[in-house]
Design an enzyme around this catalytic site. Structure first.
Site, PDB file in Angstrom:
ATOM      1  CE1 TYR A 197      -3.368  -2.847   0.531  1.00 10.90           C
ATOM      2  CE2 TYR A 197      -4.596  -0.798   0.386  1.00 10.90           C
ATOM      3  CZ  TYR A 197      -4.558  -2.169   0.312  1.00 10.90           C
ATOM      4  OH  TYR A 197      -5.704  -2.858   0.022  1.00 10.90           O
TER       5      TYR A 197
ATOM      6  CE  LYS B 293       1.729 -18.540  -1.375  1.00  7.57           C
ATOM      7  NZ  LYS B 293       0.870 -19.747  -1.464  1.00  7.57           N
TER       8      LYS B 293
ATOM      9  CG  ASP C 195      -8.069  -4.935   0.547  1.00  6.61           C
ATOM     10  OD1 ASP C 195      -9.075  -4.377   1.035  1.00  6.61           O
ATOM     11  OD2 ASP C 195      -7.891  -5.090  -0.671  1.00  6.61           O
TER      12      ASP C 195
ATOM     13  CG  ASP D  98     -13.684  -7.290   0.382  1.00  4.98           C
ATOM     14  OD1 ASP D  98     -13.661  -6.458   1.318  1.00  4.98           O
ATOM     15  OD2 ASP D  98     -13.842  -6.958  -0.811  1.00  4.98           O
TER      16      ASP D  98
ATOM     17  CG  ASP E  16      -2.280 -20.603  -0.361  1.00  3.87           C
ATOM     18  OD1 ASP E  16      -1.860 -20.501   0.815  1.00  3.87           O
ATOM     19  OD2 ASP E  16      -1.667 -21.250  -1.240  1.00  3.87           O
TER      20      ASP E  16
HETATM   21  C1  IPM Z   1     -10.735  -1.256   2.332  1.00  3.90           C
HETATM   22  C2  IPM Z   1     -10.776  -0.753   0.908  1.00  3.90           C
HETATM   23  C3  IPM Z   1      -9.551   0.116   0.682  1.00  3.90           C
HETATM   24  C4  IPM Z   1      -8.339  -0.747   0.894  1.00  3.90           C
HETATM   25  C5  IPM Z   1      -9.506   0.772  -0.717  1.00  3.90           C
HETATM   26  C6  IPM Z   1     -10.746   1.559  -1.000  1.00  3.90           C
HETATM   27  C7  IPM Z   1      -8.270   1.632  -0.862  1.00  3.90           C
HETATM   28  O1  IPM Z   1     -10.852  -1.790   0.014  1.00  3.90           O
HETATM   29  O2  IPM Z   1     -10.794  -0.427   3.253  1.00  3.90           O
HETATM   30  O3  IPM Z   1     -10.671  -2.464   2.527  1.00  3.90           O
HETATM   31  O4  IPM Z   1      -7.885  -1.421  -0.044  1.00  3.90           O
HETATM   32  O5  IPM Z   1      -7.829  -0.742   2.001  1.00  3.90           O
HETATM   33 MN    MN Z   2     -10.950  -3.741   0.948  1.00  5.24          MN
END
Ligand code: IPM
Ligand code: MN
Length: 335
Positions: free
Chosen positions: A127, A178, A235, A239, A211
């Site tokens: 990042y 990893k 990140d 999700d 993974d």
């Molecule tokens: C999150 C989002 C951000 C990230 C993006 C929007 C930069 O996906 O907060 O998870 O990748 O951290």
């Molecule tokens: Mn994200």
């Protein structure tokens, strides 16, 4: 009663302002008083006058106790501009080095709820934007994208995760990385993890490759209590964590500066969802749970618990109906 907490509110783009309105409604119902200041930032503001996040605005933000953010980003702005210029700038400049994302729920195909927390390093890794491009647009283009991992940055993140695990009932921490491929960064993470572990003999530890962790998130989420991982793995994993824990509409997130040298920032995991803006379809629960974490961080543990309890079995309905119903649950319990 203590003074009102000073909160900078960045509704942002798309459904951001809608969900933040509901979160503030619910906080008000808890009896905690906030002194809020709105900041008009995000893709829409950028398109209007070019401001993303000036140093002057950033300095203003430093004076607040916390920042509550809805979502930023619009399809009319190229990818990366708002993300890097606003969201990541706040994470880096305010040194919000912990991204804490809790997950609880019943994963598809399971019958009992899981409950785990991901601690994502929030200021390093890929990042930072290290790298560059050469001979762009030619057949000889070279693009590099580095990952920065510092001993200091990894240590403070890993230590935070151990401290959190030590406070929880299961006292279990898994490092996710990893190490079999990213041998330089992975080795730093693993050695740091092993060293810090010695200060926490009461915490049981484990290691998973990222993974494999993806498989376990789906097939065996119960194995996890606290997970610590790098910025990009965190990140992606969070999700997936949302997807197995009731959906991204209920996934909350806290960008923390545990040293409290400035405000921490609280935001739902979801984005600005421009496709559903104004339809009342946005779920405000992720923003409400993010506000609950904000209250906890501001020392309002009881109110925070009240918000979390009120989000269990959240009602269905429009964005504002859901917010109003949760607010009334909170108000009833706070009496
Ligand atoms: C999150 C989002 C951000 C990230 C993006 C929007 C930069 O996906 O907060 O998870 O990748 O951290
Ligand atoms: Mn994200």
């Amino acid at each position: 009663m203590s003074r009102a907490h000073r909160v900078a509110v960045i509704g942002g783009d798309g459904i951001g302002p809608e969900v933040v309105t509901e979160a503030l409604k619910v906080v008000a119902a808890s009896g905690v008083s906030l002194d809020t200041t709105d900041f008009d930032l995000g893709g829409a503001r950028y398109l209007r006058d070019g401001e993303i996040l000036s140093d002057a605005t950033l300095d203003q933000l430093r004076g607040f106790d916390a920042i509550l953010l809805g979502a930023v980003g619009t399809p009319d702005v190229p990818p990366g501009v708002i993300e890097r210029g606003l969201l990541l700038k706040m994470r880096f400049e305010l040194d919000l080095y912990i991204n804490q994302r809790p997950f609880s729920g019943v994963a598809p195909g399971h019958s009992t709820p899981h409950d785990f927390v991901v601690i994502r390093e929030n200021t390093e890794g890929p990042y930072v934007g290290e790298g560059g491009v050469l001979r762009k647009g030619t057949p000889f283009e070279v693009a590099t994208q580095g990952s920065v991992n510092t001993a200091h940055g990894v240590e403070r993140c890993v230590r935070y995760a151990f401290e959190l695990a030590a406070k929880r009932s299961r006292k279990h921490l898994t490092l996710v990385h990893k190490t079999n491929v990213l041998t330089f960064a992975g080795d730093l993470w693993q050695r740091t993890f092993n060293t810090v572990a010695k200060d926490f003999p009461q915490v049981a530890t484990a290691y998973n490759h990222v993974d494999a962790a993806c498989i376990y998130f789906v097939q065996d989420p119960h194995r996890y209590d606290v997970i610590v991982t790098d910025n990009l793995f965190g990140d992606i994993l969070t999700d997936l964590g949302g997807a197995v824990s009731g959906g991204i509409g209920v996934a909350s997130s806290a960008n923390l500066n545990p040293r409290r040298t400035g405000p921490s920032m609280f935001e739902p995991v979801h984005g600005s969802a421009p496709d559903i803006v104004g339809t009342g379809k946005a779920n405000p629960v992720a923003a409400i749970l993010s506000a609950a974490h904000m209250l906890e961080f501001l020392g309002e543990a009881r109110a925070a618990e009240g918000l979390r309890t009120a989000c269990v079995d959240a009602p269905s309905g429009s964005t504002s109906q859901v917010g109003t119903e949760i607010a009334s649950r909170v108000a009833k319990a706070a009496k």
